[in-house]
Design a protein around this motif. Structure first.
Motif, mmCIF file in Angstrom:
data_model
loop_
_atom_site.group_PDB
_atom_site.id
_atom_site.type_symbol
_atom_site.label_atom_id
_atom_site.label_comp_id
_atom_site.label_asym_id
_atom_site.label_seq_id
_atom_site.Cartn_x
_atom_site.Cartn_y
_atom_site.Cartn_z
ATOM 1 N N LYS A 23 29.449 -86.328 8.717
ATOM 2 C CA LYS A 23 28.811 -86.033 7.433
ATOM 3 C C LYS A 23 27.608 -86.945 7.233
ATOM 4 O O LYS A 23 27.689 -88.155 7.437
ATOM 5 C CB LYS A 23 29.806 -86.220 6.288
ATOM 6 C CG LYS A 23 29.230 -85.927 4.903
ATOM 7 C CD LYS A 23 30.276 -86.076 3.827
ATOM 8 C CE LYS A 23 29.693 -85.910 2.429
ATOM 9 N NZ LYS A 23 28.995 -84.635 2.241
ATOM 10 N N PRO A 41 24.149 -88.050 4.587
ATOM 11 C CA PRO A 41 23.791 -88.085 3.164
ATOM 12 C C PRO A 41 22.659 -87.127 2.804
ATOM 13 O O PRO A 41 22.118 -87.197 1.704
ATOM 14 C CB PRO A 41 23.356 -89.542 2.966
ATOM 15 C CG PRO A 41 22.816 -89.953 4.290
ATOM 16 C CD PRO A 41 23.635 -89.220 5.320
ATOM 17 N N THR A 42 22.305 -86.227 3.715
ATOM 18 C CA THR A 42 21.183 -85.319 3.480
ATOM 19 C C THR A 42 21.608 -84.128 2.630
ATOM 20 O O THR A 42 22.786 -83.785 2.545
ATOM 21 C CB THR A 42 20.623 -84.804 4.811
ATOM 22 O OG1 THR A 42 21.622 -84.007 5.469
ATOM 23 C CG2 THR A 42 20.250 -85.963 5.721
ATOM 24 N N ASN A 43 20.623 -83.481 2.020
ATOM 25 C CA ASN A 43 20.848 -82.297 1.201
ATOM 26 C C ASN A 43 20.235 -81.073 1.864
ATOM 27 O O ASN A 43 19.609 -81.163 2.921
ATOM 28 C CB ASN A 43 20.227 -82.490 -0.190
ATOM 29 C CG ASN A 43 20.891 -83.609 -0.963
ATOM 30 O OD1 ASN A 43 22.110 -83.743 -0.957
ATOM 31 N ND2 ASN A 43 20.080 -84.429 -1.625
ATOM 32 N N LYS A 44 20.407 -79.921 1.230
ATOM 33 C CA LYS A 44 19.700 -78.726 1.665
ATOM 34 C C LYS A 44 18.193 -78.977 1.577
ATOM 35 O O LYS A 44 17.741 -79.842 0.826
ATOM 36 C CB LYS A 44 20.083 -77.529 0.795
ATOM 37 C CG LYS A 44 21.445 -76.943 1.115
ATOM 38 C CD LYS A 44 21.403 -76.159 2.425
ATOM 39 C CE LYS A 44 22.710 -75.426 2.679
ATOM 40 N NZ LYS A 44 22.659 -74.649 3.945
ATOM 41 N N ASN A 45 17.432 -78.200 2.318
ATOM 42 C CA ASN A 45 15.983 -78.379 2.412
ATOM 43 C C ASN A 45 15.618 -79.707 3.065
ATOM 44 O O ASN A 45 14.595 -80.314 2.745
ATOM 45 C CB ASN A 45 15.306 -78.272 1.042
ATOM 46 C CG ASN A 45 15.423 -76.885 0.452
ATOM 47 O OD1 ASN A 45 15.271 -75.892 1.155
ATOM 48 N ND2 ASN A 45 15.725 -76.808 -0.836
ATOM 49 N N SER A 46 16.474 -80.175 3.984
ATOM 50 C CA SER A 46 16.169 -81.379 4.758
ATOM 51 C C SER A 46 15.857 -80.981 6.195
ATOM 52 O O SER A 46 16.354 -79.966 6.698
ATOM 53 C CB SER A 46 17.334 -82.368 4.712
ATOM 54 O OG SER A 46 18.528 -81.793 5.213
ATOM 55 N N GLU A 66 13.105 -84.645 3.036
ATOM 56 C CA GLU A 66 13.638 -83.662 2.091
ATOM 57 C C GLU A 66 12.496 -83.120 1.252
ATOM 58 O O GLU A 66 11.637 -83.878 0.791
ATOM 59 C CB GLU A 66 14.721 -84.277 1.204
ATOM 60 C CG GLU A 66 16.021 -84.499 1.945
ATOM 61 C CD GLU A 66 17.189 -84.836 1.036
ATOM 62 O OE1 GLU A 66 17.011 -84.819 -0.203
ATOM 63 O OE2 GLU A 66 18.277 -85.119 1.566
ATOM 64 N N ASN A 109 11.219 -81.049 -2.104
ATOM 65 C CA ASN A 109 11.599 -80.679 -3.460
ATOM 66 C C ASN A 109 10.944 -79.362 -3.855
ATOM 67 O O ASN A 109 9.975 -78.916 -3.243
ATOM 68 C CB ASN A 109 11.191 -81.779 -4.448
ATOM 69 C CG ASN A 109 11.899 -83.094 -4.170
ATOM 70 O OD1 ASN A 109 12.999 -83.100 -3.615
ATOM 71 N ND2 ASN A 109 11.271 -84.195 -4.539
ATOM 72 N N GLN A 117 19.417 -77.768 7.013
ATOM 73 C CA GLN A 117 19.903 -79.098 6.648
ATOM 74 C C GLN A 117 20.068 -79.949 7.902
ATOM 75 O O GLN A 117 20.423 -79.446 8.972
ATOM 76 C CB GLN A 117 21.239 -79.010 5.905
ATOM 77 C CG GLN A 117 21.734 -80.360 5.380
ATOM 78 C CD GLN A 117 22.931 -80.224 4.447
ATOM 79 O OE1 GLN A 117 23.378 -79.116 4.156
ATOM 80 N NE2 GLN A 117 23.452 -81.339 3.977
#
Length: 391
Positions: free
Chosen positions: A27, A29-34, A52, A54, A377
């Motif tokens: 796992k 610590p990244t989010n979607k759109n990474s 990332e 925005n 991601q």
């Protein structure tokens, strides 16, 4: 069932449980759109960097360090609405011998699609805060500057990059250039090759005799083979081809080489085409003797490429995008220091298109760590090193 067969099945299950064959997804610590993940050695472990995006158009370059069991808090390196976030030309992070951290990212210079330059950031507090050092290069023309390799060198950091300042002219060529990052200064910028492939990633290492960089060259008749330039006795060598593949390619394949060392051997991996057949080839040689190295063919089954190579004390690990039963996957080959292929395995399915980005890898605490982009991601996985150390 024969006892020997039962033994083999039992051994395979045991090794899988121990993690010898199992590729474990970790796992992040990244989010979607990474996208655009990269890995670097940091302290006793490593750091993951990524971009990332925005919804307001701003992009953020971030990092997090692995503490042995999980990632620590996310640190912001830089943010900009002008950040060039790309699948192939990705930011990087490096720890200097002093303990300072340096990072690079790409910032738009003009309105053209590939008009961007290289910004350098420095941290003296382990990534908690960052100071901008400005442009890496002394040119700010609205042309392409990118595909950076940062490596520790003596008491500072050495940077290599592709520089398109001459491409403002109709007959201008892409160059390979280098500079030194020393404290808060960027100095000693030099040109190493005045005609190289325009958009293939570079790779670099520090050797006892001096730094070395590998890249896709551009030779007469559009031959796109891999070359090496080496710093020795405070002077740069002339470009030398790793091997004369004589791959004629009218445009850039966006498929650069990778180089690694463990102090004993040097390993260079490359995607190439020989006699109309795509191949992944690993070359092993000693310091300064690239022309006498051993060639190991790792894949001839229509590989995509995008190689990355790392070394442990006892082996060389090569990762690339390949094919397994007509499915695009991340492949891994473990090769002994004498050139024997010890194992080749599929790690994980991966998107064949550009959205999967450039795989990156690092060897840390007896694990091979691999990053890539999947389903919009950043992804990360690890593989336990082989318990065997011999050939």
């Amino acid at each position: 069932m024969k006892p020997f067969v039962i033994f083999l099945i039992s051994l395979f299950i045991t090794l899988t449980i121990r993690g010898v064959f199992a590729f474990e997804i970790v796992k992040t610590p990244t989010n979607k759109n990474s996208l655009a993940p990269n890995l670097c050695s940091f302290g006793n472990h490593f750091a993951l960097s990524w971009i990332e995006r925005n919804t307001d158009g701003e992009a953020r370059l971030q990092m997090a360090t692995w503490n042995g069991s999980e990632f620590d808090e996310i640190r912001l390196i830089a943010k900009s609405k002008g950040m060039f976030a790309n699948w192939a030309d990705i930011p990087s992070l490096v720890e200097a011998p002093s303990g300072d951290l340096y990072a690079h990212w790409l910032n738009r210079i003009g309105n053209e699609t590939y008009a961007y330059g290289i910004q350098i950031e420095r941290s003296i507090d382990h990534g908690k805060s960052w100071q901008s050092l400005g442009w890496l290069h002394n040119d700010t023309s609205a042309t392409e500057h990118g595909f950076v390799s940062l490596i520790p060198e003596n008491r500072h950091v050495r940077a290599f990059w592709l520089d398109g300042r001459q491409m403002k002219k109709p007959t201008g060529k892409m160059m390979l250039r280098t500079a030194i990052l020393d404290g808060n200064k960027i100095k000693s910028e030099n040109m190493l090759d005045d005609d190289v492939c325009t958009c293939c990633p570079t790779g670099a290492i520090q050797l006892p005799s001096g730094s070395a960089v590998v890249y896709r060259d551009r030779l007469p008749q559009e031959v796109r083979d891999i070359s090496l330039v080496h710093l020795k006795n405070d002077a740069w060598s002339k470009p030398c081809r790793i091997q004369k593949d004589n791959w004629v390619m009218p445009g850039c394949p966006v498929n650069g080489p990778s180089i690694a060392t463990n102090g004993n051997i040097i390993a260079v991996s490359r995607f190439t085409v020989i006699n109309n057949k795509a191949k992944i080839i690993l070359r092993l040689f000693k310091d300064g003797k690239a022309e006498s190295g051993e060639e190991i063919i790792l894949d001839e089954n229509v590989p995509v490429g995008r190689c990355v190579t790392v070394c442990s004390e006892n082996a060389v690990y090569n990762i690339w995008i390949g094919d397994d039963k007509k499915q695009t996957v991340l492949r891994m080959a473990e090769v002994s220091l004498s050139g024997k292929i010890k194992r080749k395995i599929t790690l994980v399915p991966i998107d064949k298109d550009r959205s999967s980005g450039m795989p990156r890898a690092i060897f840390s605490n007896n694990y091979l760590w691999v990053s890539w982009t999947g389903s919009n991601q950043v992804r990360l996985g690890r593989l336990k090193a082989n318990i065997e150390t011999g050939d």
